[in-house]
Design a protein around this motif. Structure first.
Motif, short mmCIF file in Angstrom:
data_model
loop_
_atom_site.label_atom_id
_atom_site.label_comp_id
_atom_site.label_asym_id
_atom_site.label_seq_id
_atom_site.Cartn_x
_atom_site.Cartn_y
_atom_site.Cartn_z
N LYS A 16 0.82 -1.20 0.00
CA LYS A 16 0.00 0.00 0.00
C LYS A 16 0.86 1.25 0.00
O LYS A 16 0.56 2.24 -0.69
CB LYS A 16 -0.92 0.00 1.22
N VAL A 17 1.95 1.23 0.76
CA VAL A 17 2.87 2.38 0.79
C VAL A 17 3.41 2.65 -0.61
O VAL A 17 3.43 3.79 -1.08
CB VAL A 17 4.02 2.12 1.79
N SER A 22 4.91 7.87 -4.72
CA SER A 22 6.03 8.74 -4.41
C SER A 22 7.34 7.96 -4.46
O SER A 22 7.35 6.72 -4.52
CB SER A 22 5.85 9.35 -3.01
N GLU A 23 8.46 8.70 -4.41
CA GLU A 23 9.77 8.05 -4.30
C GLU A 23 9.93 7.65 -2.84
O GLU A 23 10.22 8.45 -1.97
CB GLU A 23 10.89 8.99 -4.72
N VAL A 24 9.73 6.37 -2.55
CA VAL A 24 9.78 5.88 -1.17
C VAL A 24 10.57 4.58 -1.13
O VAL A 24 10.40 3.70 -1.98
CB VAL A 24 8.35 5.69 -0.59
N ARG A 48 10.58 10.93 -0.38
CA ARG A 48 10.89 12.21 -1.00
C ARG A 48 9.66 13.11 -0.89
O ARG A 48 8.59 12.77 -1.40
CB ARG A 48 11.24 12.01 -2.48
N GLY A 49 9.80 14.22 -0.16
CA GLY A 49 8.67 15.13 -0.02
C GLY A 49 8.19 15.22 1.42
O GLY A 49 8.87 14.81 2.36
N GLU A 100 11.94 12.03 5.95
CA GLU A 100 12.10 12.69 4.65
C GLU A 100 13.48 12.41 4.07
O GLU A 100 14.49 12.49 4.78
CB GLU A 100 11.91 14.19 4.79
N LEU A 101 13.52 12.07 2.81
CA LEU A 101 14.78 11.80 2.11
C LEU A 101 15.45 13.11 1.72
O LEU A 101 14.94 13.87 0.90
CB LEU A 101 14.53 10.94 0.87
#
Length: 404
Positions: A16-17, A22-24, A48-49, A100-101
């Motif tokens: 789900k994530v 997003s860039e995760v 990211r974000g 956060e990255l």
């Protein structure tokens, strides 16, 4: 190794994530534990974000993953400002940490403590292992990434030995040399953080190995107020303590691994009492809860007294239990007197309910309270404990002869 994708994506929450687009990345201990076949109690993500928006979006999404959504329902949201982290605590105890990255994933992994924790996973890319962490995991090695990372967070000096305790792995010589070189910098870490890391070390099964290693490397003397000689003596007695615990009857063993205070188990508390015996509790750089501090003080005081007189004789045993109170169990274990546990159980029963109640003693004596009444209650319970009073009638007769 080949099953890591299946395991990661087989977790409905992970799926789900990643579905949010997003860039995760999944990073750190979850991947390490997956590689060694261990179930992890938390999952770390770098995103990211805006991590708060990401976490809220995760909780709000209801279209995909009904099973995952059910697990996420009722999650508590905690913002850890010092760590710049958003934590979701699920009802089943699992925690999801979002950070956060900043910069690249290489920068993120390069700033971590050990190679075994410098792992990341991304759909389409798979496992990202820039520092040969998987290889060190396979070889059961705890290896620091760089000395600068330990300078940036000196708590990692202690964490090296906590992992020794948890996994039973070998800390690399170069890593131990870093600890020896920077050991005094541990004092820069907050006492609360040192305490929790030290308690984790004490809770795990390979703690004796970790204690000896950290002591040999001179780390403990930098935050514990105890001489090196005394500490070594205490560590040498640990096997005897563990043997004593191993011999405990089942009814006493049942609660020994349960949490006592500050995430320290009762088993860990016994180890703490042994390790710190002879130390100056007020000068240790540990932030102890009131219940742990009082337990240590009481147990250490009576152990010291036991070195000078026989506090476990039948004549003195009742008074010893009375003074020890909740520490009596610890006292018997640490002194090797587990044969007296049965008498401790008898003491607890008598102290909770003796042959005469306080009200009955007041009716017979006419006392309304105070020191005299307290002494009578104590004397009556002691006589009952020693088997000199067995019935209520005998108790009444003794009370009249003793007081009236």
């Amino acid at each position: 190794m080949k099953n890591i994708k299946k395991i990661v994506l087989g977790n409905k929450i992970n799926s789900k994530v990643f579905s949010l687009g997003s860039e995760v990345y999944i990073v750190g201990g979850y991947l390490r534990d997956t590689l060694i076949g261990k179930e992890s109690g938390d999952i770390d993500y770098v995103v990211r974000g805006n991590i708060r928006q990401f976490a809220m979006q995760l909780l709000a999404q209801r279209r995909r993953g009904a099973e995952a959504q059910k697990k996420l329902e009722g999650a508590s949201i905690v913002e850890l400002k010092r760590d710049r982290m958003i934590r979701l605590v699920l009802k089943n105890g699992l925690t999801l940490d979002f950070t956060e990255l900043q910069g690249s994933i290489r920068d993120n992994l390069g700033g971590r403590d050990f190679t075994m924790n410098a792992l990341a996973w991304l759909p389409g890319t798979g496992l990202i292992d820039l520092f040969n962490g998987a290889k060190d995991i396979a070889r059961r090695r705890i290896k620091a990434i760089s000395i600068d990372n330990f300078r940036n967070d000196p708590l990692r000096l202690l964490r090296a030995y906590r992992f020794v305790s948890e996994f039973g792995w070998k800390a690399e010589p170069e890593t131990r040399n870093i600890v020896k070189h920077l050991r005094k910098k541990i004092r820069k870490s907050a006492p609360e953080r040192i305490t929790l890391e030290f308690f984790k070390l004490l809770n795990f099964k390979n703690f004796h190995k970790a204690l000896k290693m950290a002591s040999d490397d001179g780390l403990f003397e930098c935050f514990l107020s105890i001489t090196h000689k005394r500490l070594l003596e205490n560590i040498k007695t640990i096997p005897s303590l563990e043997l004593c615990i191993k011999k405990l009857p089942l009814k006493f063993k049942q609660n020994i691994e349960k949490s006592f205070s500050q995430e320290l188990t009762l088993h860990g508390l016994l180890r703490l009492e042994q390790v710190l015996y002879g130390s100056s509790l007020n000068r240790n750089r540990l932030r102890l809860s009131r219940v742990i501090r009082e337990r240590l003080k009481k147990t250490h005081k009576l152990l010291h007294k036991a070195e000078k007189q026989d506090i476990f004789s039948q004549e003195n045993l009742f008074n010893t239990f009375f003074k020890a109170k909740d520490s009596a169990f610890d006292l018997l274990i640490l002194s090797g007197n587990i044969k007296l546990l049965g008498q401790l159980e008898s003491f607890k029963k008598i102290w909770k309910r003796s042959l005469l109640t306080s009200e009955e003693i007041m009716d017979i004596t006419g006392l309304k309270g105070g020191v005299k009444l307290g002494r009578l209650i104590y004397g009556l319970k002691k006589m009952q404990f020693e088997g000199k009073l067995k019935t209520k009638k005998e108790a009444v007769t003794w009370l009249k002869l003793y007081y009236l």
